[in-house]
Design a protein around this motif. Structure first.
Motif, mmCIF file in Angstrom:
data_model
loop_
_atom_site.group_PDB
_atom_site.id
_atom_site.type_symbol
_atom_site.label_atom_id
_atom_site.label_comp_id
_atom_site.label_asym_id
_atom_site.label_seq_id
_atom_site.Cartn_x
_atom_site.Cartn_y
_atom_site.Cartn_z
ATOM 1 N N TYR A 1 0.626 5.617 0.558
ATOM 2 C CA TYR A 1 -0.202 6.660 1.160
ATOM 3 C C TYR A 1 -0.258 7.876 0.237
ATOM 4 O O TYR A 1 0.755 8.536 -0.007
ATOM 5 N N TYR A 2 -1.464 8.151 -0.250
ATOM 6 C CA TYR A 2 -1.712 9.271 -1.143
ATOM 7 C C TYR A 2 -2.417 10.414 -0.404
ATOM 8 O O TYR A 2 -2.926 10.249 0.705
ATOM 9 N N ASP B 1 -3.322 14.947 -10.704
ATOM 10 C CA ASP B 1 -2.663 14.189 -9.639
ATOM 11 C C ASP B 1 -1.821 15.034 -8.692
ATOM 12 O O ASP B 1 -1.649 14.672 -7.524
ATOM 13 N N VAL C 1 -1.264 -1.040 -4.183
ATOM 14 C CA VAL C 1 -0.523 -0.852 -5.440
ATOM 15 C C VAL C 1 0.404 -2.048 -5.657
ATOM 16 O O VAL C 1 0.751 -2.764 -4.719
ATOM 17 N N ARG D 1 -2.420 12.873 -5.597
ATOM 18 C CA ARG D 1 -3.691 12.155 -5.515
ATOM 19 C C ARG D 1 -3.540 10.756 -6.102
ATOM 20 O O ARG D 1 -2.779 10.534 -7.050
ATOM 21 N N TYR D 2 -4.316 9.827 -5.576
ATOM 22 C CA TYR D 2 -4.289 8.456 -6.088
ATOM 23 C C TYR D 2 -4.792 8.407 -7.515
ATOM 24 O O TYR D 2 -5.765 9.073 -7.907
ATOM 25 N N ASN D 3 -4.144 7.594 -8.312
ATOM 26 C CA ASN D 3 -4.546 7.337 -9.684
ATOM 27 C C ASN D 3 -4.164 5.890 -9.983
ATOM 28 O O ASN D 3 -2.985 5.524 -9.877
ATOM 29 N N CYS D 4 -5.131 5.064 -10.316
ATOM 30 C CA CYS D 4 -4.848 3.646 -10.545
ATOM 31 C C CYS D 4 -3.943 3.425 -11.749
ATOM 32 O O CYS D 4 -3.405 2.326 -11.930
ATOM 33 N N TYR E 1 -3.740 3.162 -0.395
ATOM 34 C CA TYR E 1 -4.320 2.473 -1.552
ATOM 35 C C TYR E 1 -3.420 1.289 -1.915
ATOM 36 O O TYR E 1 -2.191 1.398 -1.855
ATOM 37 N N ARG F 1 -5.031 13.095 0.899
ATOM 38 C CA ARG F 1 -6.456 13.191 1.211
ATOM 39 C C ARG F 1 -6.695 14.545 1.875
ATOM 40 O O ARG F 1 -6.011 14.899 2.840
ATOM 41 N N HIS G 1 -1.081 4.947 -12.190
ATOM 42 C CA HIS G 1 0.321 5.118 -11.824
ATOM 43 C C HIS G 1 1.084 3.799 -11.939
ATOM 44 O O HIS G 1 0.627 2.763 -11.468
ATOM 45 N N SER H 1 0.853 -1.192 0.000
ATOM 46 C CA SER H 1 0.000 0.000 0.000
ATOM 47 C C SER H 1 0.880 1.230 0.000
ATOM 48 O O SER H 1 1.964 1.236 0.609
#
Length: 288
Positions: free
Chosen positions: A27-28, A205, A60, A224-227, A58, A30, A229, A25
């Motif tokens: 950490y992005y 992002d 990854v 920011r999280y982006n799947c 998230y 928030r 990446h 995981s």
């Protein structure tokens, strides 16, 4: 003399190791409130929160770049793996770091980037705080996806470091590169992951964060999280293996930065030593 080789040499010397991808995981960013993100680098005024940055974990997949090092360059992905054997091995003497090691880094970056001039402006040693007795408190690995400077902060950095030459230097291409390496032993716990610039949504992002010092302000990017990446690391990275991380590039037709973060590798041996690393941040110029 320190020995320097390009990433293709690293590929040959490391090919015997089996690549090992990691599911973990990261950490992005928030948002915690509606205010612009900020962080006091030192103690804030009475009654003011030190920061309003939140994080969210998230899942990854971090791919092992071992055996694929040649695929990644500062200009296509925003990071690069190279071999560099340093004369400095202990990194426990501040004066030696600022003289011997800084000189090595200047030469390393000139050869790796074809730069005409390199200006080192700071360094950070990271380790578990109880592991070695440095004069100043040790800083642990940063387990949050980030970029060291925003675009505006990079330009301000030139003016802050080289005020008499800034107008001239800013007429040409400038870069900020972070030179990161393990020291004392290979990385087992909290290795460093870097994200490919080509997978970053530049409009969505990157989140500017005010960094408030007692006498000035700067800014960094949270992310920011982006799947989409794509993440990479170098398994069992040794003290003779270096990651160059681009934090800024004024050229807009190539990679301009690479988000990065430490991460938890559950496959690491519990008995392995804690991570000990040094990062050196440099302004890189195409002109003298």
């Amino acid at each position: 003399m320190p020995r320097f080789t390009h990433c293709h040499r690293l590929l040959r010397t490391s090919a015997v190791q089996t690549p090992r991808d990691v599911l973990t995981s990261l950490y992005y960013f928030r948002a915690l409130d509606d205010r612009a993100p900020y962080q006091y680098v030192h103690d804030p005024p009475a009654g003011i929160a030190k920061e309003n940055l939140g994080v969210q974990a998230y899942p990854v997949k971090i791919d092992d770049a071992r055996g694929r090092e040649i695929e990644f360059t500062l200009d296509n992905s925003g990071f690069q793996f190279i071999t560099h054997v340093s004369e400095e091995r202990q990194f426990d003497d501040e004066q030696c770091i600022r003289t011997t090691y800084y000189r090595e880094i200047v030469e390393l970056l000139k050869r790796a980037t074809a730069a005409k001039r390199v200006h080192v402006f700071d360094h950070t040693i990271r380790t578990k705080q109880t592991e070695i007795g440095q004069r100043s408190p040790n800083r642990g690995p940063v387990e949050r996806v980030h970029v060291d400077q925003t675009f505006d902060a990079a330009l301000h950095r030139v003016r802050h470091e080289l005020p008499d030459e800034a107008d001239r230097l800013l007429q040409r291409r400038i870069r900020i590169v972070n030179v990161w390496r393990p020291i004392h032993h290979p990385v087992a716990h909290k290795p460093l992951a870097v994200s490919d610039w080509r997978s970053v949504d530049k409009e969505h992002d990157l989140v500017p964060v005010r960094l408030i010092y007692p006498d000035r302000e700067s800014s960094s990017f949270s992310v920011r999280y982006n799947c989409a990446h794509r993440w990479y690391y170098l398994s069992n990275q040794t003290p003779d293996e270096v990651i160059l991380i681009k934090c800024y590039d004024s050229a807009v037709d190539r990679a301009r930065l690479a988000p990065h973060s430490a991460f938890v590798d559950s496959g690491s041996s519990p008995s392995a030593p804690h991570r000990h690393s040094i990062e050196v941040r440099c302004l890189v110029f195409d002109t003298e």
